[in-house]
Design an enzyme around this catalytic site. Structure first.
Site, PDB file in Angstrom:
ATOM      1  N   HIS A  94       0.833  -1.214   0.000  1.00 15.67           N
ATOM      2  CA  HIS A  94       0.000   0.000   0.000  1.00 15.67           C
ATOM      3  C   HIS A  94       0.857   1.248   0.000  1.00 15.67           C
ATOM      4  CE1 HIS A  94       1.191  -0.328   4.192  1.00 15.67           C
ATOM      5  NE2 HIS A  94       0.890   0.945   4.318  1.00 15.67           N
ATOM      6  N   ASP A  99       0.595   4.929   1.865  1.00 16.46           N
ATOM      7  CA  ASP A  99      -0.197   5.528   2.941  1.00 16.46           C
ATOM      8  C   ASP A  99      -1.033   6.668   2.360  1.00 16.46           C
ATOM      9  OD1 ASP A  99       0.960   3.803   4.772  1.00 16.46           O
ATOM     10  OD2 ASP A  99       2.557   5.198   5.313  1.00 16.46           O
ATOM     11  N   HIS A 143       4.862   0.198  -0.006  1.00 18.21           N
ATOM     12  CA  HIS A 143       5.560  -0.630   0.983  1.00 18.21           C
ATOM     13  C   HIS A 143       4.617  -1.682   1.566  1.00 18.21           C
ATOM     14  CE1 HIS A 143       3.747   2.817   3.023  1.00 18.21           C
ATOM     15  NE2 HIS A 143       3.716   2.117   4.134  1.00 18.21           N
ATOM     16  N   ARG A 172       6.901  -8.886  16.148  1.00 21.13           N
ATOM     17  CA  ARG A 172       7.557  -7.667  15.629  1.00 21.13           C
ATOM     18  C   ARG A 172       6.668  -6.465  15.949  1.00 21.13           C
ATOM     19  NH1 ARG A 172       7.001  -4.767  10.564  1.00 21.13           N
ATOM     20  NH2 ARG A 172       8.719  -3.284  10.553  1.00 21.13           N
TER      21      ARG A 172
HETATM   22  C1  LIG Z   1      -5.530   6.687   7.562  1.00 22.92           C
HETATM   23  C2  LIG Z   1      -5.010   5.480   7.653  1.00 22.92           C
HETATM   24  C3  LIG Z   1      -5.626   4.227   7.125  1.00 22.92           C
HETATM   25  C4  LIG Z   1      -4.588   3.184   7.403  1.00 22.92           C
HETATM   26  C5  LIG Z   1      -3.916   3.697   8.629  1.00 22.92           C
HETATM   27  C6  LIG Z   1      -3.719   5.163   8.321  1.00 22.92           C
HETATM   28  C7  LIG Z   1      -2.592   5.294   7.275  1.00 22.92           C
HETATM   29  C8  LIG Z   1      -2.376   4.066   6.407  1.00 22.92           C
HETATM   30  C9  LIG Z   1      -3.592   3.136   6.200  1.00 22.92           C
HETATM   31  C10 LIG Z   1      -3.230   1.651   6.034  1.00 22.92           C
HETATM   32  C11 LIG Z   1      -2.102   1.273   6.988  1.00 22.92           C
HETATM   33  C12 LIG Z   1      -2.805   1.247   4.639  1.00 22.92           C
HETATM   34  C13 LIG Z   1      -2.760  -0.306   4.514  1.00 22.92           C
HETATM   35  C14 LIG Z   1      -4.085  -0.940   4.838  1.00 22.92           C
HETATM   36  C15 LIG Z   1      -4.615  -0.546   6.231  1.00 22.92           C
HETATM   37  C16 LIG Z   1      -6.022  -1.095   6.383  1.00 22.92           C
HETATM   38  C17 LIG Z   1      -3.760  -1.272   7.286  1.00 22.92           C
HETATM   39  O1  LIG Z   1      -3.303  -2.406   7.019  1.00 22.92           O
HETATM   40  O2  LIG Z   1      -3.603  -0.790   8.418  1.00 22.92           O
HETATM   41  C18 LIG Z   1      -4.596   0.993   6.328  1.00 22.92           C
HETATM   42  C19 LIG Z   1      -5.083   1.727   7.581  1.00 22.92           C
HETATM   43  C20 LIG Z   1      -6.575   1.650   7.751  1.00 22.92           C
HETATM   44  O3  LIG Z   1      -7.336   1.773   6.768  1.00 22.92           O
HETATM   45  O4  LIG Z   1      -7.006   1.525   8.896  1.00 22.92           O
HETATM   46  O1  LIG Z   2       5.143  -2.136  10.275  1.00 22.95           O
HETATM   47  C1  LIG Z   2       5.698  -1.664   9.299  1.00 22.95           C
HETATM   48  O2  LIG Z   2       6.901  -1.743   9.107  1.00 22.95           O
HETATM   49  C2  LIG Z   2       4.880  -0.923   8.254  1.00 22.95           C
HETATM   50  C3  LIG Z   2       3.513  -0.497   8.746  1.00 22.95           C
HETATM   51  C4  LIG Z   2       2.797   0.339   7.753  1.00 22.95           C
HETATM   52  O3  LIG Z   2       3.156   0.415   6.607  1.00 22.95           O
HETATM   53  C5  LIG Z   2       1.621   1.106   8.187  1.00 22.95           C
HETATM   54  O4  LIG Z   2       1.189   0.954   9.360  1.00 22.95           O
HETATM   55  O5  LIG Z   2       1.105   1.880   7.350  1.00 22.95           O
HETATM   56 FE   LIG Z   3       2.171   2.146   5.608  1.00 23.69          FE
END
Ligand SMILES: C=C1C[C@]23C[C@H]1CC[C@H]2[C@]1(C)CCC[C@@](C)(C(=O)O)[C@H]1[C@@H]3C(=O)O
Ligand SMILES: O=C(O)CCC(=O)C(=O)O
Ligand SMILES: [Fe+2]
Length: 373
Positions: free
Chosen positions: A242, A244, A298, A308
């Site tokens: 994804h 951010d 990433h 982790r």
């Molecule tokens: C505003 C946000 C949504 C998420 C957390 C923050 C910034 C990054 C987003 C996220 C990490 C992107 C990957 C998918 C996600 C669902 C996650 O795995 O946490 C995303 C977060 C979210 O939607 O809650």
């Molecule tokens: O845990 C990590 O190294 C990445 C986490 C991440 O990409 C996120 O929380 O948006």
């Molecule tokens: Fe991220």
């Protein structure tokens, strides 16, 4: 829930939830077979033997001291990194290493609780703060192998104690010290993020103060990510690929490692360094820079031995601030790439309509354009 929106040229996939999946870290880490909801499609499965990315870190202290050679070095490194992949490392950043260590320690205290105790802080739909285990309430498949605690934080005077108050109100007196540490950590991240904004403003020719001003009164999110061991780590992901959706992410990972960044079309590990913060550009800053600085793709992989932890600070503008690039980044050769939007619209889009991934900004832009016609 099943939402299906169609824009003129892009179909937005459905978001479905399957609330029956339970991610109890203390149990699931020993399970020999990963439940099917956590198995990622073949093309997204992780490579656990990826090469490491070796890049020179940016010395923030020297840049801020104004030493001409340090300034030009930082300027060159940041420009290269942000134009190419949107990711860099910061050292000599001024954040107390004891504070960072305490922030990691308190994660053990919170995530070490039983699932029922953690669920006292369960994040509710529409709220920014709270505990989520694997997003089982939001998504149906490709579930991430993690549990998170999100905390809304802001430099707005009215919200100056919001993190501390959250812990006190939701987790009780026993978590008072923990709340103080995360409040302090958020403030340190906010200060650091604004310093980095000076560097970015300078690098984009918008002036040192431009983005720093833009992010005054920001409405940011800090997220504690806890990735338990997984007996089949090659099948799943801790966090899927994804970008951010936020503006700038400042991440501190523990010594275990698992963060991967896509550079030159290959996944690369970022070796943990306790002295360094990993910084990446998010979609909102990509839009603010008119696409010049790239939002970084990433993901995070898990392993079968050790838990982790990572702590992410997601800088975001005030909810109603209109996201549009400064005038110096727009001309006839560089027309606007993205429509005006507010962070509140993009946040709603990622929480309600579309799971943040590598295409969020494009899909969101089409959605905004279609909404406004
Ligand atoms: C505003 C946000 C949504 C998420 C957390 C923050 C910034 C990054 C987003 C996220 C990490 C992107 C990957 C998918 C996600 C669902 C996650 O795995 O946490 C995303 C977060 C979210 O939607 O809650
Ligand atoms: O845990 C990590 O190294 C990445 C986490 C991440 O990409 C996120 O929380 O948006
Ligand atoms: Fe991220």
């Amino acid at each position: 829930m099943s939402i299906d929106i169609c824009t003129s040229n892009m179909a937005i996939p459905k978001i479905e939830k399957h609330e029956h999946v339970v991610f109890d870290a203390s149990i699931i880490q020993h399970q020999t077979n990963v439940p099917s909801e956590f198995i990622w499609p073949e093309h997204e499965k992780p490579c656990l033997e990826s090469p490491e990315l070796v890049i020179p870190p940016i010395d923030l202290g020297s840049f801020l001291s104004g030493d001409p050679s340090a300034v030009s070095k930082a300027f060159q490194l940041i420009n290269e990194a942000c134009r190419k992949h949107g990711f860099f490392l910061i050292v000599n950043h001024g954040v107390d290493s004891i504070l960072t260590a305490k922030a990691h320690e308190y994660m053990d205290k919170f995530f070490g609780l039983s699932l029922a105790e953690k669920q006292r802080a369960q994040r509710k739909l529409g709220e920014h703060s709270g505990y989520t285990s694997s997003f089982t309430g939001r998504f149906s498949s490709k579930l991430p192998w993690k549990e998170t605690l999100s905390l809304r934080c802001s430099d707005d005077d009215q919200l100056s104690n919001i993190v501390q108050e959250y812990f006190f109100n939701v987790m009780g007196e026993e978590f008072e010290d923990c709340g103080k540490v995360y409040q302090e950590y958020c403030e340190a991240m906010n200060t650091l993020a604004l310093k980095i904004m000076e560097l970015l403003g300078f690098s984009l020719g918008a002036g040192r103060e431009y983005f720093k001003e833009f992010f005054k009164g920001n409405d940011s999110i800090m997220r504690l990510n806890n990735y338990p061991p997984c007996q089949q780590p090659h099948l799943t992901l801790g966090t899927g690929p994804h970008c951010d959706p936020t503006s700038l992410t400042i991440l501190h990972q523990d010594e275990v490692g698992g963060l991967q960044v896509l550079v030159d079309e290959k996944w690369h590990f970022i070796r943990p360094d306790p002295q360094a913060f990993v910084v990446n550009i998010g979609d909102t800053f990509m839009a603010l820079s008119n696409g010049i600085f790239r939002s970084c793709l990433h993901r995070a992989v898990v392993n079968n031995k050790t838990v982790r932890k990572s702590i992410a600070f997601f800088l975001s503008p005030n909810m109603d601030k209109v996201v549009k690039p400064p005038n110096n980044l727009i001309d006839s050769n560089n027309p606007r790439l993205y429509p005006d939007f507010t962070w509140s619209e993009l946040l709603e889009f990622t929480q309600t309509h579309y799971r943040a991934d590598m295409n969020t900004l494009d899909v969101f832009s089409s959605w905004v354009l279609q909404k406004n016609t």
